[in-house]
Each structure stands twice: as structure tokens, then as C-alpha cells.
Scaffold this motif. Structure first.
Motif, PDB file in Angstrom:
ATOM      1  N   ASP A 293      -2.217   9.439   5.406  1.00  0.00           N
ATOM      2  CA  ASP A 293      -1.553   8.133   5.469  1.00  0.00           C
ATOM      3  C   ASP A 293      -2.312   7.201   6.398  1.00  0.00           C
ATOM      4  O   ASP A 293      -2.753   7.614   7.480  1.00  0.00           O
ATOM      5  CB  ASP A 293      -0.123   8.279   5.979  1.00  0.00           C
ATOM      6  N   GLU A 294      -2.446   5.961   5.995  1.00  0.00           N
ATOM      7  CA  GLU A 294      -3.119   4.971   6.835  1.00  0.00           C
ATOM      8  C   GLU A 294      -2.118   4.351   7.802  1.00  0.00           C
ATOM      9  O   GLU A 294      -0.929   4.173   7.479  1.00  0.00           O
ATOM     10  CB  GLU A 294      -3.774   3.896   5.979  1.00  0.00           C
TER      11      GLU A 294
ATOM     12  N   GLY B  59       0.127   1.930   9.655  1.00  0.00           N
ATOM     13  CA  GLY B  59       0.785   0.684   9.261  1.00  0.00           C
ATOM     14  C   GLY B  59       1.420   0.707   7.890  1.00  0.00           C
ATOM     15  O   GLY B  59       2.170  -0.213   7.549  1.00  0.00           O
ATOM     16  N   ILE B  60       1.185   1.761   7.105  1.00  0.00           N
ATOM     17  CA  ILE B  60       1.744   1.759   5.748  1.00  0.00           C
ATOM     18  C   ILE B  60       3.265   1.905   5.765  1.00  0.00           C
ATOM     19  O   ILE B  60       3.966   1.293   4.957  1.00  0.00           O
ATOM     20  CB  ILE B  60       1.099   2.850   4.861  1.00  0.00           C
TER      21      ILE B  60
ATOM     22  N   GLU C 131       4.738  -1.467   6.318  1.00  0.00           N
ATOM     23  CA  GLU C 131       4.649  -2.334   5.133  1.00  0.00           C
ATOM     24  C   GLU C 131       5.666  -1.934   4.073  1.00  0.00           C
ATOM     25  O   GLU C 131       6.271  -2.805   3.423  1.00  0.00           O
ATOM     26  CB  GLU C 131       3.236  -2.304   4.554  1.00  0.00           C
TER      27      GLU C 131
ATOM     28  N   ARG D  38      -1.795  -5.859   4.304  1.00  0.00           N
ATOM     29  CA  ARG D  38      -3.183  -5.469   4.555  1.00  0.00           C
ATOM     30  C   ARG D  38      -3.454  -4.013   4.164  1.00  0.00           C
ATOM     31  O   ARG D  38      -4.488  -3.691   3.600  1.00  0.00           O
ATOM     32  CB  ARG D  38      -3.519  -5.665   6.045  1.00  0.00           C
ATOM     33  N   VAL D  39      -2.513  -3.136   4.491  1.00  0.00           N
ATOM     34  CA  VAL D  39      -2.748  -1.701   4.326  1.00  0.00           C
ATOM     35  C   VAL D  39      -2.614  -1.265   2.868  1.00  0.00           C
ATOM     36  O   VAL D  39      -3.503  -0.587   2.324  1.00  0.00           O
ATOM     37  CB  VAL D  39      -1.793  -0.880   5.219  1.00  0.00           C
TER      38      VAL D  39
ATOM     39  N   ARG E 227      -5.454  -2.216   0.498  1.00  0.00           N
ATOM     40  CA  ARG E 227      -6.649  -1.425   0.784  1.00  0.00           C
ATOM     41  C   ARG E 227      -6.509  -0.007   0.224  1.00  0.00           C
ATOM     42  O   ARG E 227      -7.454   0.540  -0.361  1.00  0.00           O
ATOM     43  CB  ARG E 227      -6.873  -1.389   2.293  1.00  0.00           C
ATOM     44  N   MET E 228      -5.335   0.577   0.386  1.00  0.00           N
ATOM     45  CA  MET E 228      -5.090   1.918  -0.146  1.00  0.00           C
ATOM     46  C   MET E 228      -5.161   1.923  -1.668  1.00  0.00           C
ATOM     47  O   MET E 228      -5.727   2.845  -2.276  1.00  0.00           O
ATOM     48  CB  MET E 228      -3.724   2.427   0.321  1.00  0.00           C
TER      49      MET E 228
END
Length: 304
Positions: free
Chosen positions: A137-138, A140-141, A144, A287-288, A291-292
Motif C-alpha cells: 500500500d502506498e 496516503g491511500i 484518499e 495524488r496517490v 499514481r497507483m
């Protein structure tokens, strides 16, 4: 009349609750004048249902048959069927909500924020991002997804929600559409079922057609319910994104865990739909997730 016997998948308590939901919700919708199959019999002990036989032609079948060698759909086939489907959807959502009893539902009584976070965005993370793609997991996801669920939750849940309203759950008999697999029905927002139909990866409908049928839907809805079109469109974008996340999670789970390879081929169109949606202005502060989604698209294409 011909009839079709429908039995539960198993004999667990959940199977029986789902069969009973199909019985009660189906009777309710049919009584409201919604285009669902008539019922001829019900055995509560076994969960066996006798439905009106609608044949074996799905909307999805007709769409696929209409495609030419380049994959383009025949608009003379697609337009009247989808126009009819969205008009009847509006009828189901408005009339089906009148007198609907949440106790009929086998799952949850309402589509809400918790369901979005666990079974839609959470499903995307667990089944697709982690399990299928093997990614971490990135940062900040989670925030969001909370933000998206909060925005989608602003839509009123005072309407009947089918929850799996897509081309393979719409039968076509004698030129008339009829809706099946409504046992997951509950109360929910207007835009979700429409999004399910228009972002359906089985069809991969181009954006110009999605817009056309969205407008047909709004025109039909206005004769049944006073709707603010601008507000509806804004809420629709968030609900469509939630549905897109749910589809990707479900297809990843079904293909990887259940071994149903049929669903794997539709992951790419579902992901392309998600990346297109994320380019809309109302998602410009994210943003997240974009990108994912872009990274996932790259990974999927490498595996094809």
C-alpha cells in the motif's frame, strides 16, 4: 408458461438468506411494475424458486454479436436496448423504493460509507493491489479512500439499489429488457446502478455513449422524480469511481482465488475505465490513487 428453477448455491444460512431475498425482493419489484421475472413457486426449506423463463439472451450477448471486425458496436442494436434499460432502471429505483422493507435484504439494508471502504476501495486494495499485483500500500491511500467515500456518501440513499446492474444481468426477450440477480438489492443512491451499467467492463462503452445514455436516464428520471441534474452528475462521478474499484477487486478475487479465468480478461478494460475517470476535474486533488492506477495498468499490460 415455461419456468426456470433457481436453487441456492449451497445450503448454508447465508445461501438460504440470499434465496429468500430473491423471493421477497423479486415479488416486491414485480408488484411495483418493474421488469423482473414473475415467480411461480417457492420452497422455503430448500430455497428453490420457480421463475418465469426469460430465455438465454443477455444484453451483453447482443452487444457482442453487434460488433464489427474492428470491435465497434452497431448503434442500431445498442441504442434502443440501452435507452430502454436506463428508462426502466429509473422506474425500478423510484417505484421499487416505495414500501421496500430492509428486513428482506440478506446482506446490508443500505449502501453506505462503511460498505464503500470495506467492499469497494478495500476490496481493490486487498484482492487486486496486494494479492494479484503483489504491491505494498502506498502512503496516503487510506486517506484518499476515506475522502472519496465521504463525497460519495453525500448522495441520498432513499432509492432502490440493485447493486449489480450490468449487461450480463439484463435479459432481452422479444425486444424487451428484464432485470435479474436483484437479490443483493437494498436502499441506496440513484447514480450507482447507472454507473454499474455504463462503466461495465464487459462492454467497455466509449465515453460519448456513456454520456448519451446518462442523459437519456436523466430525461426519464425527471418524469418520475424532481432531480437536480448538476448535483446528480457530481455525485455520479464519485459513485462511478466506487463501482469501478469494486469491479476491479471482484474480478481480481474471482480470477485468482476462485480460478474463474473468464474474469481476468476484463481487468484491463476495468482499469482503463478507472484511469479515465481519475482524469476528471473533480478528482484533480487526488495524488496517490491515480499514481497507483497508472502503475497497475503498466503491470497488467506487462503480464498480458
Amino acid at each position: 408458461s415455461l419456468c426456470l428453477a433457481v436453487a441456492p448455491a449451497g445450503s448454508t444460512e447465508q445461501d438460504m438468506r440470499e434465496a429468500k431475498a430473491a423471493r421477497l425482493i423479486g415479488l416486491h419489484l414485480h408488484g411495483c411494475g418493474v421488469r423482473v421475472p414473475a415467480q411461480y413457486g417457492w420452497d422455503e426449506e430448500s430455497g428453490l424458486l420457480l421463475f418465469e423463463d426469460l430465455g438465454d439472451v443477455k444484453l451483453h450477448d447482443l452487444v457482442e454479436q453487434s460488433r464489427n471486425q474492428t470491435g465497434e458496436m452497431d448503434m442500431q442494436v445498442v441504442r434502443p436496448l440501452y435507452s430502454q434499460a436506463v428508462r426502466e432502471l429509473a422506474v425500478m429505483q423510484i417505484r421499487g423504493a416505495v414500501g421496500f422493507d430492509g428486513d428482506w435484504c440478506w446482506d446490508t439494508k443500505e449502501y453506505d460509507r462503511d460498505l464503500m471502504l470495506v467492499r469497494e476501495s478495500g476490496y481493490f486494495l486487498r484482492a487486486f493491489w496486494r494479492d494479484l499485483l503483489g504491491q505494498e500500500d502506498e502512503a496516503g491511500i487510506a486517506e484518499e479512500f476515506e475522502q472519496l467515500a465521504a463525497m460519495a456518501s453525500e448522495a441520498s440513499t432513499a432509492f432502490f439499489l440493485h447493486r449489480d446492474f450490468q449487461s450480463r444481468n439484463i435479459m432481452v426477450q422479444d425486444g424487451q429488457v428484464c432485470f435479474i440477480d436483484f437479490q443483493g438489492g437494498r436502499m441506496g443512491p440513484l447514480g450507482y446502478d447507472l454507473a454499474s451499467l455504463l462503466v461495465d467492463p464487459y462492454v467497455a462503452m466509449p465515453l460519448f455513449l456513456q454520456e448519451e445514455f446518462l442523459q437519456h436516464y436523466l430525461d426519464a428520471l425527471k418524469s418520475l422524480y424532481p432531480v437536480d441534474a448538476k448535483q446528480f452528475r457530481r455525485q455520479y462521478g464519485f459513485l462511478a469511481l466506487q463501482r469501478n474499484l469494486q469491479i476491479i477487486g471482484a474480478f481480481a478475487f474471482l480470477s485468482r482465488v476462485r480460478g474463474k479465468v473468464f474474469f481476468r480478461r476484463y481487468l484491463l478494460p476495468a482499469l482503463l475505465s478507472l484511469t479515465e475517470r481519475l482524469r476528471e476535474r473533480q478528482f484533480s486533488d487526488l495524488r496517490v490513487l491515480p499514481r497507483m492506477a497508472d502503475h497497475a495498468l503498466q503491470l497488467l499490460r506487462e503480464r498480458v
